[in-house]
Design a protein around this motif. Structure first.
Motif, short mmCIF file in Angstrom:
data_model
loop_
_atom_site.label_atom_id
_atom_site.label_comp_id
_atom_site.label_asym_id
_atom_site.label_seq_id
_atom_site.Cartn_x
_atom_site.Cartn_y
_atom_site.Cartn_z
N GLU A 188 -1.11 -10.46 -5.94
CA GLU A 188 -0.04 -9.68 -6.18
C GLU A 188 0.19 -8.74 -5.09
OE1 GLU A 188 -1.01 -7.73 -10.05
OE2 GLU A 188 -0.06 -9.27 -11.06
N VAL A 189 -0.80 -8.17 -4.49
CA VAL A 189 -0.71 -7.18 -3.34
C VAL A 189 -0.10 -7.93 -2.33
CG1 VAL A 189 -2.04 -5.71 -1.68
CG2 VAL A 189 -2.27 -5.41 -4.32
N LEU A 190 -0.79 -9.03 -1.99
CA LEU A 190 -0.28 -10.01 -0.69
C LEU A 190 1.17 -10.39 -0.84
CD1 LEU A 190 -1.23 -11.63 1.94
CD2 LEU A 190 -1.78 -13.36 0.39
N SER A 191 1.49 -10.72 -2.26
CA SER A 191 2.91 -11.13 -2.49
C SER A 191 3.86 -9.88 -2.04
CB SER A 191 3.03 -11.73 -3.68
OG SER A 191 4.19 -11.95 -4.13
N SER A 192 3.44 -8.79 -2.48
CA SER A 192 4.31 -7.60 -2.20
C SER A 192 4.42 -7.25 -0.81
CB SER A 192 3.70 -6.40 -2.77
OG SER A 192 4.40 -5.36 -2.76
N HIS A 193 3.44 -7.52 -0.13
CA HIS A 193 3.47 -7.10 1.17
C HIS A 193 4.40 -8.30 1.95
CE1 HIS A 193 0.69 -3.93 1.87
NE2 HIS A 193 0.09 -4.24 1.01
N GLN A 194 4.11 -9.65 1.49
CA GLN A 194 5.03 -10.43 2.27
C GLN A 194 6.48 -10.30 1.80
OE1 GLN A 194 3.16 -14.21 0.70
NE2 GLN A 194 1.70 -14.28 2.55
N ALA A 195 6.96 -9.99 0.67
CA ALA A 195 8.19 -9.89 0.34
C ALA A 195 8.49 -8.54 1.14
CB ALA A 195 8.31 -9.28 -1.19
N LYS A 196 8.00 -7.39 1.47
CA LYS A 196 8.45 -6.39 2.47
C LYS A 196 8.57 -6.92 3.85
CE LYS A 196 7.51 -1.77 3.62
NZ LYS A 196 6.41 -1.11 4.29
N THR A 197 7.81 -7.58 4.28
CA THR A 197 7.91 -8.23 5.39
C THR A 197 9.13 -9.14 5.61
OG1 THR A 197 5.46 -8.22 5.72
CG2 THR A 197 6.56 -9.64 7.41
N LEU A 198 9.36 -9.97 4.88
CA LEU A 198 10.54 -10.87 4.73
C LEU A 198 11.74 -9.88 4.73
CD1 LEU A 198 9.81 -13.64 2.44
CD2 LEU A 198 10.17 -13.96 4.80
N GLU A 199 11.84 -8.85 3.96
CA GLU A 199 12.83 -8.04 3.97
C GLU A 199 13.19 -7.39 5.36
OE1 GLU A 199 14.22 -4.05 1.51
OE2 GLU A 199 13.42 -5.61 0.31
#
Length: 72
Positions: free
Chosen positions: A16-27
């Motif tokens: 979940e933490v990894l997914s959150s970081h990836q979503a922020k990076t994509l944004e």
């Protein structure tokens, strides 16, 4: 069995933490890409404008009018 549940929960939290970081990076990347396209479009318009100006100077005899500098 408790250790397995704890391990699964820990792994799930890590995902979940990894997914959150990836979503922020994509944004952030999307925002930068939008800025880059905007800058490119702005530069394209400037090049078009300068091309038109050069074309009009060339069509008018190839030489701009000679004017005296202000100190004369």
């Amino acid at each position: 069995m408790a250790e397995t549940d704890s391990s699964v929960e820990s792994r799930l939290e890590d995902l979940e933490v990894l997914s959150s970081h990836q979503a922020k990076t994509l944004e952030e990347l999307s925002e930068e890409l939008t800025k880059a396209f905007s800058t490119i479009r702005h530069l394209q318009l400037k090049v078009e404008h300068l091309t038109e100006r050069v074309g009009s100077v060339e069509a008018g005899g190839g030489r701009p009018e000679a004017t005296k500098p202000p100190h004369y």
